[in-house]
Design a protein around this motif. Structure first.
Motif, PDB file in Angstrom:
ATOM      1  N   ILE A 151     -30.389  63.135  22.067  1.00  0.00           N
ATOM      2  CA  ILE A 151     -29.083  62.514  21.882  1.00  0.00           C
ATOM      3  C   ILE A 151     -28.599  62.773  20.457  1.00  0.00           C
ATOM      4  O   ILE A 151     -29.350  62.564  19.498  1.00  0.00           O
ATOM      5  CB  ILE A 151     -29.167  60.990  22.141  1.00  0.00           C
ATOM      6  CG1 ILE A 151     -29.659  60.734  23.562  1.00  0.00           C
ATOM      7  CG2 ILE A 151     -27.817  60.319  21.898  1.00  0.00           C
ATOM      8  CD1 ILE A 151     -30.166  59.332  23.786  1.00  0.00           C
ATOM      9  N   TYR A 152     -27.366  63.228  20.334  1.00  0.00           N
ATOM     10  CA  TYR A 152     -26.791  63.499  19.017  1.00  0.00           C
ATOM     11  C   TYR A 152     -25.608  62.555  18.788  1.00  0.00           C
ATOM     12  O   TYR A 152     -24.703  62.465  19.619  1.00  0.00           O
ATOM     13  CB  TYR A 152     -26.315  64.949  18.927  1.00  0.00           C
ATOM     14  CG  TYR A 152     -27.439  65.961  19.005  1.00  0.00           C
ATOM     15  CD1 TYR A 152     -28.008  66.493  17.853  1.00  0.00           C
ATOM     16  CD2 TYR A 152     -27.934  66.379  20.241  1.00  0.00           C
ATOM     17  CE1 TYR A 152     -29.049  67.413  17.924  1.00  0.00           C
ATOM     18  CE2 TYR A 152     -28.975  67.297  20.323  1.00  0.00           C
ATOM     19  CZ  TYR A 152     -29.533  67.808  19.161  1.00  0.00           C
ATOM     20  OH  TYR A 152     -30.565  68.717  19.231  1.00  0.00           O
ATOM     21  N   ILE A 153     -25.652  61.852  17.678  1.00  0.00           N
ATOM     22  CA  ILE A 153     -24.573  60.920  17.339  1.00  0.00           C
ATOM     23  C   ILE A 153     -24.026  61.299  15.964  1.00  0.00           C
ATOM     24  O   ILE A 153     -24.746  61.252  14.963  1.00  0.00           O
ATOM     25  CB  ILE A 153     -25.075  59.464  17.320  1.00  0.00           C
ATOM     26  CG1 ILE A 153     -25.574  59.063  18.714  1.00  0.00           C
ATOM     27  CG2 ILE A 153     -23.966  58.519  16.851  1.00  0.00           C
ATOM     28  CD1 ILE A 153     -26.156  57.652  18.777  1.00  0.00           C
ATOM     29  N   ARG A 154     -22.747  61.687  15.944  1.00  0.00           N
ATOM     30  CA  ARG A 154     -22.130  62.077  14.683  1.00  0.00           C
ATOM     31  C   ARG A 154     -21.399  60.878  14.075  1.00  0.00           C
ATOM     32  O   ARG A 154     -20.647  60.178  14.755  1.00  0.00           O
ATOM     33  CB  ARG A 154     -21.158  63.237  14.870  1.00  0.00           C
ATOM     34  CG  ARG A 154     -20.625  63.793  13.545  1.00  0.00           C
ATOM     35  CD  ARG A 154     -19.858  65.081  13.735  1.00  0.00           C
ATOM     36  NE  ARG A 154     -19.412  65.605  12.444  1.00  0.00           N
ATOM     37  CZ  ARG A 154     -18.743  66.744  12.294  1.00  0.00           C
ATOM     38  NH1 ARG A 154     -18.448  67.495  13.372  1.00  0.00           N
ATOM     39  NH2 ARG A 154     -18.373  67.158  11.096  1.00  0.00           N
ATOM     40  N   VAL A 155     -21.634  60.651  12.786  1.00  0.00           N
ATOM     41  CA  VAL A 155     -21.010  59.537  12.071  1.00  0.00           C
ATOM     42  C   VAL A 155     -20.387  60.061  10.782  1.00  0.00           C
ATOM     43  O   VAL A 155     -20.718  61.158  10.322  1.00  0.00           O
ATOM     44  CB  VAL A 155     -22.036  58.431  11.741  1.00  0.00           C
ATOM     45  CG1 VAL A 155     -22.609  57.805  13.019  1.00  0.00           C
ATOM     46  CG2 VAL A 155     -23.156  58.966  10.853  1.00  0.00           C
TER      47      VAL A 155
END
Length: 362
Positions: free
Chosen positions: A70-74
């Motif tokens: 899972i990739y979460i960009r912030v």
């Protein structure tokens, strides 16, 4: 904990831990691509995944995404890590009275004295330059103000051990790098401001700006800012405070002021003036700068509900703070002082005290 509790609209997969060092990642961890002064966490995503990371929190584009991860960009990885750590470890600082101390000198002394006086009344922990202490636990720290993951984890340990309060040294590095962004302080204490850490901050203006973060952004609106009325930066700091301001000092009128100070090499006596009343204080702390430190402690504890008479009674025999004007007595006919002072102002004050207790020709 479910990932969806850490990030809105994230999958409901189980998270085993949080990490920003790819070498220390374990199976089921969330890996934060933290940008550093030397290395960038984005460069070690593959290593983190190989070690078991199931989620990557990043701010730069990731071109080679792997299936099953899972990739979460912030926008800000550090801020995301702070808030995730706060949630993952159960918001521990909300369950204790948090005392945050910042300033060039005096942080360790104030934090340790707060703990020594408060601990018999309500279990209190300490995190700072000297150690991490709570109950019977004593650990050695890597930094004055640890990284957010370590910090939140230790605060959680304190809560689980029954601590009701914590005195935390808050360094300018820790503030500038957002290490305490997940903590809301009940008390923010300002000691003083002199030359230090320009290798990191670059200018005195940047250094001072870092200090102000504690009072602008990290103290609760219903909390209290305890400020040194005699420090030249006092007037600049007051309008920046997000909570009510309480002062301490010697030279100027203050909410907690010491007058009629008398000192020997073993003890100090002074009259504490508060709300128009005078209270005689005797303490085993010596040197003028330690009177300032003690005034900050008295103000902080009294403003959080501790009876003033109990505080004053506890001032008589404060345990020696390791390496802070520590006097060594092995029966020798000369004085030995061990002190951590490393700033020009700190060295000057220690030498000044040393001269004051040295006999002429000694």
């Amino acid at each position: 904990m479910r990932l969806s509790k850490l990030f809105k609209n994230a999958p409901t997969v189980n998270v085993t831990g949080l990490c920003f060092d790819s070498r220390k990642v374990k199976k089921g961890n969330v890996y934060f691509c933290l940008p550093g002064l030397t290395y960038d966490g984005h460069d070690f995503i593959d290593s983190a995944i190989e070690n078991g990371a199931i989620c990557i929190v990043h701010s730069r584009p990731v071109s080679d995404k792997r299936d099953g991860v899972i990739y979460i960009r912030v926008a800000d990885v550090n801020e995301a890590m702070n808030q995730c750590a706060r949630i993952f470890f159960g918001k521990p600082s909300d369950k204790m009275t948090m005392y945050g101390i910042t300033g060039t000198n005096g942080k360790s002394t104030i934090a340790n004295v707060i703990r020594s006086i408060l601990d018999p009344l309500e279990p209190t922990g300490y995190i700072g330059t000297i150690a991490i202490e709570y109950g019977d636990v004593k650990l050695m720290p890597d930094l004055t103000t640890p990284d957010a993951l370590f910090l939140q984890s230790r605060l959680n340990d304190m809560v689980n051990a029954g601590m009701k309060a914590c005195a935390l040294e808050v360094s300018s590095h820790g503030l500038a790098q957002g290490r305490v962004n997940g903590i809301n302080f009940d008390v923010a204490i300002f000691t003083n401001f002199t030359y230090d850490h320009l290798d990191f901050h670059g200018t005195l203006e940047n250094y001072f700006d870092a200090k102000t973060i504690l009072f602008k952004d990290r103290v609760k609106p219903e909390g209290v800012c305890i400020l040194n009325r005699d420090d030249p930066k006092y007037k600049e700091l007051v309008p920046l405070c997000a909570a009510r301001v309480v002062t301490y000092g010697i030279e100027n009128e203050a909410d907690y002021r010491a007058i009629h100070i008398e000192m020997t090499n073993e003890a100090s006596h002074f009259d504490l003036i508060h709300n128009g009343q005078s209270y005689p204080v005797m303490t085993n702390l010596v040197a003028t700068y330690n009177i300032y430190n003690l005034l900050a402690v008295i103000a902080a504890l009294h403003e959080t509900g501790i009876d003033l008479d109990k505080i004053i009674a506890s001032c008589k025999a404060i345990p020696q703070v390791q390496g802070r004007l520590e006097q060594i007595d092995e029966g020798q006919d000369f004085n030995v002082i061990v002190d951590f002072a490393h700033t020009p102002d700190g060295m000057e004050k220690v030498m000044e005290f040393g001269r004051s207790i040295t006999k002429e020709g000694g």
